[in-house]
Scaffold this active site. Structure first.
Site, PDB file in Angstrom:
ATOM      1  N   ASP A  30       0.859  -1.184   0.000  1.00 26.38           N
ATOM      2  CA  ASP A  30       0.000   0.000   0.000  1.00 26.38           C
ATOM      3  C   ASP A  30       0.893   1.232   0.000  1.00 26.38           C
ATOM      4  OD1 ASP A  30      -3.252   0.233   0.809  1.00 26.38           O
ATOM      5  OD2 ASP A  30      -2.062   2.080   0.899  1.00 26.38           O
ATOM      6  N   ASN A 208     -23.454  -9.595  -9.264  1.00 24.17           N
ATOM      7  CA  ASN A 208     -23.946  -8.516  -8.400  1.00 24.17           C
ATOM      8  C   ASN A 208     -25.247  -7.920  -8.930  1.00 24.17           C
ATOM      9  OD1 ASN A 208     -22.087  -8.744  -6.430  1.00 24.17           O
ATOM     10  ND2 ASN A 208     -20.879  -6.956  -6.974  1.00 24.17           N
ATOM     11  N   LEU A 250     -33.895 -12.484  -0.468  1.00 21.05           N
ATOM     12  CA  LEU A 250     -35.316 -12.157  -0.636  1.00 21.05           C
ATOM     13  C   LEU A 250     -35.845 -11.442   0.602  1.00 21.05           C
ATOM     14  CD1 LEU A 250     -36.712 -15.380  -2.389  1.00 21.05           C
ATOM     15  CD2 LEU A 250     -36.303 -13.138  -3.420  1.00 21.05           C
ATOM     16  N   CYS A 260     -20.729  -1.930  -3.330  1.00 20.65           N
ATOM     17  CA  CYS A 260     -20.694  -2.776  -4.532  1.00 20.65           C
ATOM     18  C   CYS A 260     -21.937  -2.698  -5.409  1.00 20.65           C
ATOM     19  CB  CYS A 260     -20.435  -4.222  -4.137  1.00 20.65           C
ATOM     20  SG  CYS A 260     -18.766  -4.429  -3.536  1.00 20.65           S
ATOM     21  N   LYS A 263     -22.640   0.684  -7.186  1.00 19.93           N
ATOM     22  CA  LYS A 263     -21.535   1.009  -8.103  1.00 19.93           C
ATOM     23  C   LYS A 263     -21.499   0.028  -9.289  1.00 19.93           C
ATOM     24  CE  LYS A 263     -17.227  -0.186  -6.712  1.00 19.93           C
ATOM     25  NZ  LYS A 263     -16.315  -0.945  -7.494  1.00 19.93           N
TER      26      LYS A 263
HETATM   27  C1  UDX Z   1     -22.047  -7.710  -2.197  1.00 16.72           C
HETATM   28  C2  UDX Z   1     -22.055  -9.150  -2.748  1.00 16.72           C
HETATM   29  O1  UDX Z   1     -22.927  -9.946  -1.939  1.00 16.72           O
HETATM   30  C3  UDX Z   1     -20.646  -9.724  -2.775  1.00 16.72           C
HETATM   31  O2  UDX Z   1     -20.668 -11.007  -3.381  1.00 16.72           O
HETATM   32  C4  UDX Z   1     -19.739  -8.786  -3.591  1.00 16.72           C
HETATM   33  O3  UDX Z   1     -18.407  -9.248  -3.576  1.00 16.72           O
HETATM   34  C5  UDX Z   1     -19.806  -7.380  -3.015  1.00 16.72           C
HETATM   35  O4  UDX Z   1     -21.157  -6.918  -2.983  1.00 16.72           O
HETATM   36  P1  UDX Z   1     -21.894  -6.569   0.220  1.00 16.72           P
HETATM   37  O5  UDX Z   1     -22.108  -5.264  -0.478  1.00 16.72           O
HETATM   38  O6  UDX Z   1     -20.800  -6.681   1.231  1.00 16.72           O
HETATM   39  O7  UDX Z   1     -21.613  -7.747  -0.842  1.00 16.72           O
HETATM   40  O8  UDX Z   1     -23.242  -6.922   0.989  1.00 16.72           O
HETATM   41  P2  UDX Z   1     -24.493  -7.900   0.832  1.00 16.72           P
HETATM   42  O9  UDX Z   1     -24.571  -8.753   2.047  1.00 16.72           O
HETATM   43  O10 UDX Z   1     -24.522  -8.578  -0.452  1.00 16.72           O
HETATM   44  O11 UDX Z   1     -25.690  -6.829   0.935  1.00 16.72           O
HETATM   45  C6  UDX Z   1     -25.792  -5.756   0.011  1.00 16.72           C
HETATM   46  C7  UDX Z   1     -27.001  -4.917   0.307  1.00 16.72           C
HETATM   47  O12 UDX Z   1     -28.208  -5.597  -0.009  1.00 16.72           O
HETATM   48  C8  UDX Z   1     -27.173  -4.474   1.781  1.00 16.72           C
HETATM   49  O13 UDX Z   1     -27.579  -3.123   1.813  1.00 16.72           O
HETATM   50  C9  UDX Z   1     -28.258  -5.375   2.311  1.00 16.72           C
HETATM   51  O14 UDX Z   1     -28.968  -4.803   3.377  1.00 16.72           O
HETATM   52  C10 UDX Z   1     -29.118  -5.542   1.079  1.00 16.72           C
HETATM   53  N1  UDX Z   1     -29.910  -6.773   1.073  1.00 16.72           N
HETATM   54  C11 UDX Z   1     -29.292  -7.983   0.989  1.00 16.72           C
HETATM   55  C12 UDX Z   1     -31.303  -6.692   1.142  1.00 16.72           C
HETATM   56  O15 UDX Z   1     -31.884  -5.597   1.213  1.00 16.72           O
HETATM   57  N2  UDX Z   1     -32.019  -7.855   1.091  1.00 16.72           N
HETATM   58  C13 UDX Z   1     -31.440  -9.075   1.005  1.00 16.72           C
HETATM   59  O16 UDX Z   1     -32.179 -10.070   0.961  1.00 16.72           O
HETATM   60  C14 UDX Z   1     -30.027  -9.147   0.955  1.00 16.72           C
END
Ligand code: UDX
Length: 438
Positions: A30, A208, A250, A260, A263
């Site tokens: 880094d 994603n 769900l 993620c 974006k």
């Molecule tokens: C996500 C992907 O899951 C992961 O594979 C990728 O590498 C990065 O992006 P992350 O952003 O860390 O990971 O969180 P994730 O647990 O997937 O949740 C993302 C968002 O969706 C959160 O705001 C969460 O609250 C929301 N979510 C998730 C829902 O509203 N309902 C769900 O059923 C699942």
């Protein structure tokens, strides 16, 4: 194997640490020497359960090192992993300047055959672009291969997700690189899928985007369920029992946030437009997700017949999801802004994201004790499903609120139980519980 990981953000630090944990020698690079000093003292730049212990363990056992010098990190490396940030530009496309700068430096320091892997999420075609940049700055005559190995870890369960990865995607052009990377991923005992570079790049975006579609789909079903007297949790259970649909992702709520999904969905929209194959489904789910944040605000406004000026709300949960201090694109930001713009007061609680939240929500008042936040407020508003919110003593909550009213943006409580406790309770896609609060 000797590995050099460039960038100690979420992806770089977690995957570098996990590669060392399975027996490789890893040097994480880094440019920020202060960040490295802190990491070596066990102070992680991100909140990720278990990461500090795993870093310190592997440092102590001599498999994990940190450096500001890419030249030093690359010296013995068989594999160099690019894991620097690709923040979104104003038009939604990914900013590749950090990836490009690292690629140039890799070319300048090539001292033997190496496989250069991109783990950062990058638009289709970027790995070929990286290959060209390295070729131009490589004056050594040594050969190299590029590969795309997208990362699927989730914040909050990043170590578990890496150590128990469901699949490793290896996108390469040569058998040699595919063999090196297959060997590297074997100890994870995972499903290894070898593809072309472009396919690997697309798999990350498609995964994603699909999950984002799933969430927006259930949120729209939730909004409809309320109107027709159905229950979204039972609908999710009912459709999720079909193997082809599956029960995960769900959970209806206030919509997705984080670094993620928003974006990557924007980036894929931009990739699709540029390729002349626009993805209208993604343009729609972005709108659905943006609107979903306001569903809970509308419920609050309706309950008070739009007279929320002067009301004081206890907002529980600020992070975009539990087990993280990440506030990037957290629905709480827009929801709190809407409430305060309408004249309401907010005091908030989040077990780890409170400090980060104050940086992005102007004048936010927070308290460390959840019951202090609730005491004397007009209503509770739940925005993140942290376990200590799930485990609230509802009798105590009821006795300290002005009126027993809860607006739950994450469907944390069981409607029948909350009814027995005498709350007025509105959630997402489920019946309104009238209780004693009306
Ligand atoms: C996500 C992907 O899951 C992961 O594979 C990728 O590498 C990065 O992006 P992350 O952003 O860390 O990971 O969180 P994730 O647990 O997937 O949740 C993302 C968002 O969706 C959160 O705001 C969460 O609250 C929301 N979510 C998730 C829902 O509203 N309902 C769900 O059923 C699942």
């Amino acid at each position: 194997m000797n590995i050099c990981v460039v960038g100690t953000g979420y992806v770089g630090l977690v995957s570098g640490t996990c590669f060392s944990e399975i027996g490789n020698n890893v040097v994480c690079i880094d440019i920020d020497s202060k960040k490295i000093e802190k990491i070596l003292q066990g102070e992680m730049p991100i909140y990720e359960p278990g990461l500090d212990k795993l870093v310190l363990k592997n440092v102590a056992e001599g498999r994990l090192k940190f450096s500001t010098s890419l030249k030093e990190g690359m010296e013995k490396a068989d594999v160099v992993i690019i894991a620097v940030g690709t923040p979104p530009k104003a038009d939604g496309s990914a900013n590749l300047e950090f990836v490009e700068a690292v690629a140039k430096e890799i070319g300048e320091n090539l001292n033997s055959y190496k496989v250069i892997v991109t783990k950062s999420t990058v638009p289709v075609g970027t790995n070929k672009h990286v290959k060209n940049i390295i070729s131009q700055s490589n004056k050594s005559g040594h050969t190299f291969d590029v590969a795309s190995c997208p990362e699927f870890l989730r914040e909050g369960s990043a170590i578990y997700d890496t150590m128990n990865m469901e699949r490793a995607i290896i996108g390469t052009e040569t058998t040699k690189a595919a063999e090196v990377l297959t060997e590297l991923h074997k100890p994870f005992n995972t499903n290894i899928i070898v593809t072309s570079i472009e396919t690997a790049e697309m798999i990350k975006y498609a995964a994603n985007a699909f999950l984002a579609v799933k969430i927006s789909f259930i949120n729209e079903i939730a909004n409809l369920a309320e109107k027709v007297g159905a229950d979204v949790q039972e609908i999710a259970q009912g459709i999720g029992a079909d193997d082809r649909i599956g029960p995960k992702f769900l959970q209806a709520g206030v919509g997705y946030g984080g670094s993620c999904f928003p974006k990557d969905v924007s980036a894929l929209i931009s990739i699709a437009q540029n390729a002349g194959s626009p993805m209208s489904i993604l343009e729609t789910i972005t709108k659905v997700n943006d609107n979903q944040r306001y569903v809970i605000v509308e419920k609050i406004k309706n309950y008070y017949a739009s007279e929320i000026a002067g009301k004081h709300f206890a907002v529980l949960g600020l992070a975009f999801k539990p087990n993280t201090d990440d506030m990037r694109d957290a629905p709480s930001i827009d929801i709190i802004r809407e409430l305060t713009a309408a004249g309401a007061k907010v005091t908030a609680y989040d077990p780890v994201a409170a400090e980060n939240a104050k940086k992005v929500i102007p004048n936010l008042t927070t308290k460390d004790d959840i019951y202090d936040v609730i005491e004397g407020k007009d209503a509770v508003v739940i925005l993140t499903e942290w376990s200590d919110i799930r485990e609230l003593d509802l009798d105590r909550v009821k006795s300290t609120l002005v009126k027993p009213v809860i607006f739950d943006g994450r469907n944390v409580f069981n409607c029948d139980e909350i009814n027995k406790k005498g709350f007025y309770y509105e959630s997402i896609g489920r019946k309104t519980v009238i209780g004693d609060g009306e």
